[in-house]
Scaffold this motif. Structure first.
Motif, mmCIF file in Angstrom:
data_model
loop_
_atom_site.group_PDB
_atom_site.id
_atom_site.type_symbol
_atom_site.label_atom_id
_atom_site.label_comp_id
_atom_site.label_asym_id
_atom_site.label_seq_id
_atom_site.Cartn_x
_atom_site.Cartn_y
_atom_site.Cartn_z
ATOM 1 N N SER A 135 -4.731 -2.072 -0.782
ATOM 2 C CA SER A 135 -4.403 -2.108 -2.214
ATOM 3 C C SER A 135 -5.323 -1.207 -3.021
ATOM 4 O O SER A 135 -4.868 -0.457 -3.893
ATOM 5 C CB SER A 135 -4.482 -3.542 -2.740
ATOM 6 O OG SER A 135 -3.521 -4.371 -2.116
ATOM 7 N N GLU A 136 -6.617 -1.264 -2.745
ATOM 8 C CA GLU A 136 -7.563 -0.440 -3.488
ATOM 9 C C GLU A 136 -7.362 1.042 -3.187
ATOM 10 O O GLU A 136 -7.516 1.888 -4.081
ATOM 11 C CB GLU A 136 -8.996 -0.866 -3.166
ATOM 12 C CG GLU A 136 -9.355 -2.236 -3.733
ATOM 13 C CD GLU A 136 -10.813 -2.595 -3.510
ATOM 14 O OE1 GLU A 136 -11.531 -1.791 -2.834
ATOM 15 O OE2 GLU A 136 -11.251 -3.646 -3.995
ATOM 16 N N THR A 137 -7.035 1.354 -1.961
ATOM 17 C CA THR A 137 -6.791 2.753 -1.602
ATOM 18 C C THR A 137 -5.561 3.285 -2.333
ATOM 19 O O THR A 137 -5.570 4.403 -2.856
ATOM 20 C CB THR A 137 -6.595 2.901 -0.082
ATOM 21 O OG1 THR A 137 -7.761 2.425 0.592
ATOM 22 C CG2 THR A 137 -6.355 4.352 0.298
ATOM 23 N N SER B 83 -9.716 4.794 5.246
ATOM 24 C CA SER B 83 -10.224 3.609 4.549
ATOM 25 C C SER B 83 -10.279 2.402 5.473
ATOM 26 O O SER B 83 -11.259 1.652 5.484
ATOM 27 C CB SER B 83 -9.333 3.296 3.346
ATOM 28 O OG SER B 83 -9.352 4.357 2.406
ATOM 29 N N ALA C 128 -0.647 2.331 -7.336
ATOM 30 C CA ALA C 128 -0.617 0.876 -7.423
ATOM 31 C C ALA C 128 0.708 0.360 -7.978
ATOM 32 O O ALA C 128 1.257 -0.633 -7.490
ATOM 33 C CB ALA C 128 -1.775 0.378 -8.274
ATOM 34 N N VAL D 282 -5.455 9.083 4.265
ATOM 35 C CA VAL D 282 -6.433 8.390 3.417
ATOM 36 C C VAL D 282 -6.464 6.906 3.769
ATOM 37 O O VAL D 282 -7.543 6.290 3.856
ATOM 38 C CB VAL D 282 -6.102 8.594 1.919
ATOM 39 C CG1 VAL D 282 -7.042 7.756 1.058
ATOM 40 C CG2 VAL D 282 -6.223 10.062 1.540
ATOM 41 N N ALA E 118 -4.446 2.187 -5.134
ATOM 42 C CA ALA E 118 -4.819 2.297 -6.549
ATOM 43 C C ALA E 118 -5.588 3.588 -6.806
ATOM 44 O O ALA E 118 -5.377 4.276 -7.813
ATOM 45 C CB ALA E 118 -5.647 1.084 -6.970
ATOM 46 N N GLN E 119 -6.491 3.924 -5.892
ATOM 47 C CA GLN E 119 -7.261 5.164 -6.033
ATOM 48 C C GLN E 119 -6.361 6.390 -5.989
ATOM 49 O O GLN E 119 -6.668 7.418 -6.596
ATOM 50 C CB GLN E 119 -8.317 5.240 -4.930
ATOM 51 C CG GLN E 119 -9.424 4.201 -5.056
ATOM 52 C CD GLN E 119 -10.284 4.111 -3.817
ATOM 53 O OE1 GLN E 119 -10.122 4.872 -2.865
ATOM 54 N NE2 GLN E 119 -11.201 3.142 -3.806
ATOM 55 N N LEU E 120 -5.249 6.274 -5.288
ATOM 56 C CA LEU E 120 -4.289 7.373 -5.203
ATOM 57 C C LEU E 120 -3.267 7.318 -6.338
ATOM 58 O O LEU E 120 -2.295 8.073 -6.334
ATOM 59 C CB LEU E 120 -3.557 7.312 -3.854
ATOM 60 C CG LEU E 120 -4.419 7.540 -2.609
ATOM 61 C CD1 LEU E 120 -3.619 7.256 -1.342
ATOM 62 C CD2 LEU E 120 -4.948 8.968 -2.583
ATOM 63 N N GLN E 121 -3.514 6.401 -7.296
ATOM 64 C CA GLN E 121 -2.634 6.214 -8.455
ATOM 65 C C GLN E 121 -1.221 5.806 -8.034
ATOM 66 O O GLN E 121 -0.222 6.220 -8.622
ATOM 67 C CB GLN E 121 -2.602 7.485 -9.319
ATOM 68 C CG GLN E 121 -3.960 7.876 -9.867
ATOM 69 C CD GLN E 121 -3.916 9.088 -10.782
ATOM 70 O OE1 GLN E 121 -2.927 9.801 -10.841
ATOM 71 N NE2 GLN E 121 -5.004 9.312 -11.519
ATOM 72 N N ARG F 57 -6.871 -5.989 0.944
ATOM 73 C CA ARG F 57 -7.629 -5.492 -0.206
ATOM 74 C C ARG F 57 -7.905 -4.003 -0.055
ATOM 75 O O ARG F 57 -7.763 -3.228 -1.021
ATOM 76 C CB ARG F 57 -8.955 -6.255 -0.348
ATOM 77 C CG ARG F 57 -9.830 -5.762 -1.516
ATOM 78 C CD ARG F 57 -11.229 -6.317 -1.443
ATOM 79 N NE ARG F 57 -11.946 -5.826 -0.262
ATOM 80 C CZ ARG F 57 -12.472 -4.601 -0.164
ATOM 81 N NH1 ARG F 57 -12.328 -3.718 -1.155
ATOM 82 N NH2 ARG F 57 -13.116 -4.250 0.932
#
Length: 369
Positions: free
Chosen positions: A350-352, A314, A359, A310, A354-357, A347
Motif C-alpha cells: 500500500s505504501e509503495t 520494496s 493509491a 518497485v 502511494a509513493q507511486l501516486q 502495508r
C-alpha cells in the motif's frame, strides 16, 4: 545407501502449541532457523550412527507446528555432511515458499539445505529401489523408458514400464514412477525436462533405456539441441484469454506469470481460487489491480514493468514477499504478488503504491475469500 527420511508436514498444528496470533510465514521461517542450529549437531551425530529414523517424530512434530504444508527429507550433503530439504511437492506457490525458507538459511557446519528434492548422486542410482505391495521391489535399473525428444517444446516424452507393475494396482503406478524419477532427476529436473508421461507395457527398441540412464541421455540431448532451460521458479508463462468475461480480471488480454494455472483458476471462478494453495501456511496470494488509464499509450509494458520492479524491491528489502508477474486488461492491469508477512506485507504494498501516486487508482485483491 542414502540417509533418506521423507515426511509431509501436513497442514494442521498437532502439537498443542499455541500462538497469540496466527504467525505469518516470515515469522514461521524465523522460528525454524532459530531452532535448527540448536539441534543440528545432535541430528548429525544421530544420522551418522545410522539412527536417522529415530528423528522422524521430533522433526515431524516441529515442522507440523512451524512450517505446515511443506514436505521435508534428510539426505546426503556436501563433503561428507548431511542435508535437510524442504519441498512444495511440485506446487509452484509452495515451492516459492520453500525457496524463501532456503534464502534465509544460515550457514551451519556439516549441513546443506535445499528447497527441492535433489537428484540421487550417480554412484547411488544404480541398484536403487523402492518396496511396494507384498514385498515387491521396483528398481530404477529394471524400469525401462522409451524416449521421444520434442524439440519444439524442449521436452522429452517418455513411455515407461517395469514388470513388477503387473502385480501392483494401476492407481499406484504413477506414484511409484514419480518417486523414482525424482530420485534420478531431482524434483526440478522432472518438471524441467519431462513432457508427456505414459505407463504401459511395450516392446523395447532403439529408443529404450533404463531409467537409471535417463540423466545421461538428457545431458546428451541438451548438448545436441542447445536448449536454454530455466528452473521452474524462473520460468514465466505467457498466456491470453480467448474472450473476455464480466468477472474480476475477466478483462485480461495477455499476461505473463509464474503461477498461470492459479491465475486461470481465479478468473474462471469469478475472481477467487476454488481452493487456497497456501492455507494455514501464513502466506497469501494477492494481485494489485491498477486503473488502465495510468498507462500511457505505447508505454504500457514499460510502465507496468517499472511498477512491478518497485514493488519487488520494496517487498524483498523487508523479506516480505515477491511479485510473480502480471497482465494487461481492457480496463485494468494486474500484478500478481506473494505475501509472506501478513498485514506488514500489505502495508508495504500500500505504501509503495502511494509513493507511486497510485493509491486512489489501484487496489489489492486476494486470490481467495
Amino acid at each position: 545407501m542414502r540417509d533418506s527420511v521423507v515426511m509431509d508436514s501436513g497442514s494442521q498444528n498437532e502439537t498443542g502449541q499455541s500462538f497469540e496470533h496466527e504467525p505469518t510465514f516470515k515469522q514461521r521461517v524465523t522460528k525454524f532457523w532459530q531452532w535448527y542450529p540448536t539441534v543440528a549437531e545432535r541430528f548429525f551425530e544421530t544420522i551418522e550412527a545410522g539412527k536417522c529414523g529415530s528423528l522422524v517424530d521430533e522433526v515431524a512434530e516441529y515442522c507440523e507446528s512451524t512450517i505446515p504444508g511443506l514436505s521435508w527429507v534428510f539426505g546426503p550433503g556436501e563433503n561428507g555432511g548431511h542435508s535437510f530439504t524442504l519441498s512444495g511437492e511440485g506446487q509452484i506457490a509452495k515451492q516459492l515458499l520453500a525457496e524463501y525458507w532456503l534464502q534465509r538459511a544460515p550457514e551451519i557446519p556439516k549441513w546443506t539445505f535445499h528447497a527441492s528434492r535433489q537428484a540421487t548422486p550417480s554412484e547411488f542410482v544404480k541398484g536403487f529401489a523402492i518396496s511396494v505391495d507384498e514385498g515387491n521391489r521396483v528398481d530404477v535399473d529394471g524400469f525401462q523408458v522409451r524416449t521421444h525428444v520434442d524439440d519444439e517444446r524442449q521436452k522429452i516424452d517418455i513411455l515407461a514400464w517395469h514388470p513388477v507393475l503387473e502385480r501392483v494396482p494401476q492407481a499406484q503406478h504413477f506414484t511409484i514412477l514419480f518417486l523414482l524419477v525424482d530420485e534420478v532427476l531431482g524434483e526440478f529436473g522432472t518438471q524441467t525436462w519431462l513432457g508427456e508421461i505414459k505407463i504401459e507395457p511395450f516392446t523395447p527398441d532403439a529408443y529404450t533405456r533404463s531409467l537409471s540412464d535417463l540423466p545421461e541421455f538428457i545431458s546428451h540431448v541438451n548438448t545436441y539441441h542447445k536448449w536454454e532451460k530455466l528452473p521452474p521458479l524462473e520460468t514465466y508463462c505467457v498466456y491470453q484469454l480467448k474472450e473476455t468475461k464480466p468477472s474480476p480480471r475477466g478483462d485480461t488480454v495477455v499476461g505473463s506469470s509464474l503461477i498461470p494455472k492459479l491465475v486461470f483458476d481465479c478468473i474462471d471462478n469469478d475472481g477467487k481460487l476454488s481452493e487456497d494453495p497456501l492455507k494455514n501456511m501464513g502466506a497469501e496470494l494477492v494481485y494489485v489491480a491498477i486503473d488502465g488509464s495510468v498507462f500511457p499509450e505505447g508505454q504500457q509494458s514499460d510502465v507496468r514493468a517499472n511498477i512491478e520492479d518497485v514493488l519487488t524491491d520494496s517487498l524483498e528489502k523487508e523479506l516480505s514477499g515477491q511479485t510473480l508477474g502480471g497482465a494487461f486488461g481492457l480496463n485494468e492491469s494486474y500484478i500478481d504478488v506473494l505475501l509472506v508477512d501478513g498485514q506488514e506485507s500489505r502495508r508495504i504494498v500500500s505504501e509503495t503504491l502511494a509513493q507511486l501516486q497510485l493509491a486512489s487508482r489501484s487496489r489489492i485483491e486476494s486470490f481467495v475469500d
